[in-house]
Enzyme design. Structure first.
Site, PDB file in Angstrom:
ATOM      1  N   LYS A  60       4.982  10.299  12.753  1.00  0.00           N
ATOM      2  CA  LYS A  60       3.832  10.361  11.574  1.00  0.00           C
ATOM      3  C   LYS A  60       2.477  10.503  12.312  1.00  0.00           C
ATOM      4  CE  LYS A  60       3.122   9.928   7.363  1.00  0.00           C
ATOM      5  NZ  LYS A  60       4.090  10.145   6.146  1.00  0.00           N
ATOM      6  N   ASP A  86       0.490  14.117   3.702  1.00  0.00           N
ATOM      7  CA  ASP A  86       0.481  12.946   3.352  1.00  0.00           C
ATOM      8  C   ASP A  86      -0.988  12.624   2.612  1.00  0.00           C
ATOM      9  OD1 ASP A  86       2.375  10.278   3.825  1.00  0.00           O
ATOM     10  OD2 ASP A  86       0.413   9.505   3.776  1.00  0.00           O
ATOM     11  N   THR A 109       8.345  15.506  -3.682  1.00  0.00           N
ATOM     12  CA  THR A 109       8.497  14.236  -3.487  1.00  0.00           C
ATOM     13  C   THR A 109       8.166  13.349  -4.911  1.00  0.00           C
ATOM     14  OG1 THR A 109       7.071  14.757  -1.530  1.00  0.00           O
ATOM     15  CG2 THR A 109       7.277  12.284  -2.211  1.00  0.00           C
ATOM     16  N   ASN A 122      -0.615  14.033  -4.770  1.00  0.00           N
ATOM     17  CA  ASN A 122       0.630  14.968  -4.812  1.00  0.00           C
ATOM     18  C   ASN A 122       1.819  14.236  -5.596  1.00  0.00           C
ATOM     19  OD1 ASN A 122       3.239  15.675  -2.985  1.00  0.00           O
ATOM     20  ND2 ASN A 122       1.844  17.439  -3.800  1.00  0.00           N
TER      21      ASN A 122
HETATM   22  P1  NDP Z   1      -2.614  12.174  -2.289  1.00  0.00           P
HETATM   23  O1  NDP Z   1      -3.785  12.059  -1.160  1.00  0.00           O
HETATM   24  O2  NDP Z   1      -2.431  13.581  -2.822  1.00  0.00           O
HETATM   25  O3  NDP Z   1      -3.016  10.934  -3.210  1.00  0.00           O
HETATM   26  C1  NDP Z   1      -2.853   9.595  -2.912  1.00  0.00           C
HETATM   27  C2  NDP Z   1      -3.262   8.868  -4.238  1.00  0.00           C
HETATM   28  O4  NDP Z   1      -2.969   7.602  -3.938  1.00  0.00           O
HETATM   29  C3  NDP Z   1      -4.606   9.211  -4.786  1.00  0.00           C
HETATM   30  O5  NDP Z   1      -4.603   9.061  -6.295  1.00  0.00           O
HETATM   31  C4  NDP Z   1      -5.527   7.948  -4.125  1.00  0.00           C
HETATM   32  O6  NDP Z   1      -6.737   7.675  -4.722  1.00  0.00           O
HETATM   33  C5  NDP Z   1      -4.450   6.873  -4.401  1.00  0.00           C
HETATM   34  N1  NDP Z   1      -4.734   5.860  -3.189  1.00  0.00           N
HETATM   35  C6  NDP Z   1      -4.804   6.150  -1.863  1.00  0.00           C
HETATM   36  N2  NDP Z   1      -5.238   4.750  -1.192  1.00  0.00           N
HETATM   37  C7  NDP Z   1      -5.468   4.018  -2.201  1.00  0.00           C
HETATM   38  C8  NDP Z   1      -5.715   2.785  -2.319  1.00  0.00           C
HETATM   39  N3  NDP Z   1      -6.129   1.982  -1.120  1.00  0.00           N
HETATM   40  N4  NDP Z   1      -5.473   1.955  -3.375  1.00  0.00           N
HETATM   41  C9  NDP Z   1      -5.259   2.789  -4.665  1.00  0.00           C
HETATM   42  N5  NDP Z   1      -5.300   4.257  -4.606  1.00  0.00           N
HETATM   43  C10 NDP Z   1      -5.121   4.713  -3.323  1.00  0.00           C
HETATM   44  O7  NDP Z   1      -1.371  11.318  -1.356  1.00  0.00           O
HETATM   45  P2  NDP Z   1       0.160  11.605  -1.797  1.00  0.00           P
HETATM   46  O8  NDP Z   1       0.513  11.606  -3.056  1.00  0.00           O
HETATM   47  O9  NDP Z   1       0.564  12.772  -0.917  1.00  0.00           O
HETATM   48  O10 NDP Z   1       0.666  10.370  -1.194  1.00  0.00           O
HETATM   49  C11 NDP Z   1       0.969   9.153  -1.882  1.00  0.00           C
HETATM   50  C12 NDP Z   1       1.865   8.400  -1.315  1.00  0.00           C
HETATM   51  O11 NDP Z   1       3.232   8.995  -1.258  1.00  0.00           O
HETATM   52  C13 NDP Z   1       1.662   7.606   0.126  1.00  0.00           C
HETATM   53  O12 NDP Z   1       2.025   6.281   0.319  1.00  0.00           O
HETATM   54  C14 NDP Z   1       2.505   8.699   1.106  1.00  0.00           C
HETATM   55  O13 NDP Z   1       2.680   8.128   2.178  1.00  0.00           O
HETATM   56  C15 NDP Z   1       3.856   8.848   0.086  1.00  0.00           C
HETATM   57  N6  NDP Z   1       4.383  10.252   0.446  1.00  0.00           N
HETATM   58  C16 NDP Z   1       3.908  11.291   0.257  1.00  0.00           C
HETATM   59  C17 NDP Z   1       4.851  12.415   0.634  1.00  0.00           C
HETATM   60  C18 NDP Z   1       4.326  13.715   0.456  1.00  0.00           C
HETATM   61  O14 NDP Z   1       5.041  14.711   0.209  1.00  0.00           O
HETATM   62  N7  NDP Z   1       2.847  14.192   0.184  1.00  0.00           N
HETATM   63  C19 NDP Z   1       6.105  12.148   0.957  1.00  0.00           C
HETATM   64  C20 NDP Z   1       6.789  10.694   0.993  1.00  0.00           C
HETATM   65  C21 NDP Z   1       5.817   9.738   0.543  1.00  0.00           C
HETATM   66  P3  NDP Z   1      -8.033   7.994  -4.064  1.00  0.00           P
HETATM   67  O15 NDP Z   1      -8.055   9.508  -4.329  1.00  0.00           O
HETATM   68  O16 NDP Z   1      -8.755   7.215  -4.814  1.00  0.00           O
HETATM   69  O17 NDP Z   1      -7.859   7.509  -2.502  1.00  0.00           O
HETATM   70  O1  2IT Z   2       6.065  10.294   4.054  1.00  0.00           O
HETATM   71  C1  2IT Z   2       6.711  11.417   3.913  1.00  0.00           C
HETATM   72  O2  2IT Z   2       7.890  11.634   3.860  1.00  0.00           O
HETATM   73  C2  2IT Z   2       5.828  12.479   4.130  1.00  0.00           C
HETATM   74  N1  2IT Z   2       4.631  12.430   3.887  1.00  0.00           N
HETATM   75  C3  2IT Z   2       6.319  14.024   4.294  1.00  0.00           C
HETATM   76  C4  2IT Z   2       6.713  14.143   5.481  1.00  0.00           C
HETATM   77  C5  2IT Z   2       7.118  15.657   5.626  1.00  0.00           C
HETATM   78  O3  2IT Z   2       7.480  15.937   6.809  1.00  0.00           O
HETATM   79  O4  2IT Z   2       7.296  16.554   5.007  1.00  0.00           O
END
Ligand code: NDP
Ligand code: 2IT
Length: 487
Positions: free
Chosen positions: A168, A208, A252, A283
């Protein structure tokens, strides 16, 4: 100290250790490990020793400790059943990242001022394949956060069965409010150091929090410029016209809902007709909402760090995409544009009565009070789209109340799994249709679900997906580490 003194200290040490072991062994015999898991306690002496070492060598890293505690608290039964995992310094090696890279990222903002951020890449474990895992750009990023995410990623990736190791990275750079040009200059500066550590056979980053298609584009462009190679497999989440995979954007969120659907199916139910609370609006949240509604559920909440939206009629996903993906606006704008939707500032969405909850924002966003509110409201299934969004106390409440609970390392594995499918397409220079890729994702999520369920049942904890995911992921990585010797 004389010989007699040392001898007495040794006797006391072994007596205490022996007692610990006896207590642990009787606990496991009496309750099939239930106490161990439910209390989140690390009771196996070998796991406990590994945890003590983690605390000593990684001070002031609370999320990293939390991820370790959950993992080491789950694997007692497998250590007992397979004594070979005691040897080979296996746990000592597993909890120590293979490599940690920390670097300065100086870049020029639109006012012409030099800004300095810090970059990270933690290459945690390569037993199963090249390091694989996302990059997070968020002001809260530090070594602790990247290490907890990297550790979780090892077992998540192992669960996919696709030959990917765990890593990561990220930065304390915050893309919110930055212009496209600022984001581009930051990404170029970040890659100016990262490029020497990554590669399609070495380490393959992706997105992420704060890193989506725009950022991956800038990062890929800079990697190509610095190396003079169109090495498509070095990053995933690429644009569809230059090496990206169909269904990666959706993967995801879709995968998390597929996992929830499989859990519900074991109880003769499905997502159809469920009322769903989702947190986040990025996302993962957007595509979890889209797929939940495709399966006949009604999603009534989304959120961001400023507050949450309640939409009794069901979230309008097209509007949500417009607000968050196109306009890059705050979630309150959704409520301004949708009649009947209500925005509440400074709070989280878990007070609404729902049957399914999908936390899709960030770590520790759902605590014990939230869990109790969800249980009171009738929740029966919780699947983590985010990484470690539920606190240990929240998980304990869900499990004690008989709520189906899927940890992120299992439920959100569809993103990285589809990244591995992207790597597969890059390596073969083939391109699959959306339906073909989504069908592979569905198969993988079903296999992860079934593997976790079967493993939990094998260890006498039927329905405990936390234990199933940790033990199944651990054994795959551990077996490879043993085969590859002391490295
Ligand atoms: P994005 O940046 O697309 O979205 C993040 C979302 O979470 C936004 O709505 C953001 O709001 C909110 N957020 C972030 N920090 C906080 C906080 N401290 N309190 C409240 N809301 C918060 O990220 P993703 O959707 O990609 O990721 C979301 C989660 O999913 C993370 O935990 C990530 O590690 C996990 N994940 C992502 C994957 C991927 O493929 N993208 C794969 C597997 C897991 P704001 O804009 O206000 O910050
Ligand atoms: O937490 C996760 O699994 C991700 N942010 C996606 C990682 C990836 O390599 O697609």
């Amino acid at each position: 100290m004389g010989f007699v003194g040392k001898f007495l200290i040794c006797c006391v040490h072994f007596a205490v250790r022996g007692w610990d072991f006896a207590v642990w062994a009787s606990t496991i015999k009496g309750s099939n490990g239930k106490e161990m898991q439910r209390k989140g306690k690390i009771v196996h002496p070998i796991a406990e020793k590994a945890y003590e070492d983690v605390l000593r060598r990684n001070p002031a890293e609370p999320e990293f400790h939390q991820a370790m505690e959950e993992f080491l608290g789950s694997i007692g039964p497998v250590l007992e059943k397979h004594p070979e995992y005691y040897d080979h310094a296996l746990l000592e090696r597993l909890v120590e990242p293979e490599r940690q890279i920390i670097f300065r990222v100086p870049w020029i903002d639109d006012a012409g001022k030099c800004v300095v951020n810090r970059g990270y890449r933690v290459e945690f474990n390569s037993a199963l394949g090249p390091y694989k895992g996302g990059l997070r750009f968020h002001h809260t990023v530090n070594r602790n956060i990247i290490k907890f995410l990297g550790f979780e990623q090892i077992f998540k990736n192992a669960l996919t069965g696709q030959g990917i190791g765990g890593g990561k990275g990220g930065s304390d750079f915050d893309p919110h409010g930055k212009s496209d040009n600022e984001v581009m200059r930051f990404c170029q500066a970040f890659m100016a150091e990262l490029y020497r550590h990554i590669g399609q056979f070495t380490d393959v980053p992706a997105g992420d929090i704060g890193v989506g298609g725009r950022e991956i584009g800038y990062l890929f462009g800079q990697y190509k410029r610095l190396t003079n190679r169109f090495e498509a497999g070095v990053l995933t989440g690429k644009g569809l016209g230059w090496g990206g995979s169909l269904a990666r954007t959706e993967a995801t969120g879709y995968g998390t809902v597929m996992f929830a659907n499989s859990m519900l199916a074991r109880r003769g139910e499905s997502m159809d007709g469920q009322t769903v609370a989702i947190s986040g609006s990025g996302n993962v949240a957007i595509y979890a909402a889209e797929y939940a509604q495709k399966l006949g559920a009604k999603v009534v909440t989304v959120s961001d760090s400023s507050g949450w939206v309640f939409d009794e009629d069901g979230i309008d996903v097209a509007l949500l995409k417009q607000v968050k993906e196109v306009d890059r606006a705050r979630i309150s704008v959704y409520a301004q544009r949708k009649s009947g939707a209500v925005f509440t500032a400074g709070a989280r969405p878990w007070s609404v009565p729902v049957t399914v909850a999908l936390p899709c924002a960030t770590q520790n966003e759902l605590d014990d009070t939230d869990a109790l509110a969800l249980i009171r409201g009738g929740v029966k299934c919780v699947a983590e789209g985010a990484n470690m969004p539920s606190t240990p106390a929240a998980i304990e409440h869900f499990q004690n109340a008989g709520v189906l609970f899927a940890p992120g390392k299992a439920a959100n594995a569809g993103g990285v799994a589809t990244s591995a499918l992207e790597m597969e397409q890059n390596a073969s220079r083939c391109r699959w249709s959306f339906d073909e890729t989504a069908a592979k994702l569905e198969r993988i999520m079903k296999d992860i679900h079934d593997g976790c369920a079967a493993t939990a049942a094998e260890y006498g904890e039927d329905g405990n997906y936390v234990m199933g995911a940790n033990i199944l992921g651990f054994t795959r990585v551990a077996d490879a580490m043993i085969a590859q010797g002391f490295i």
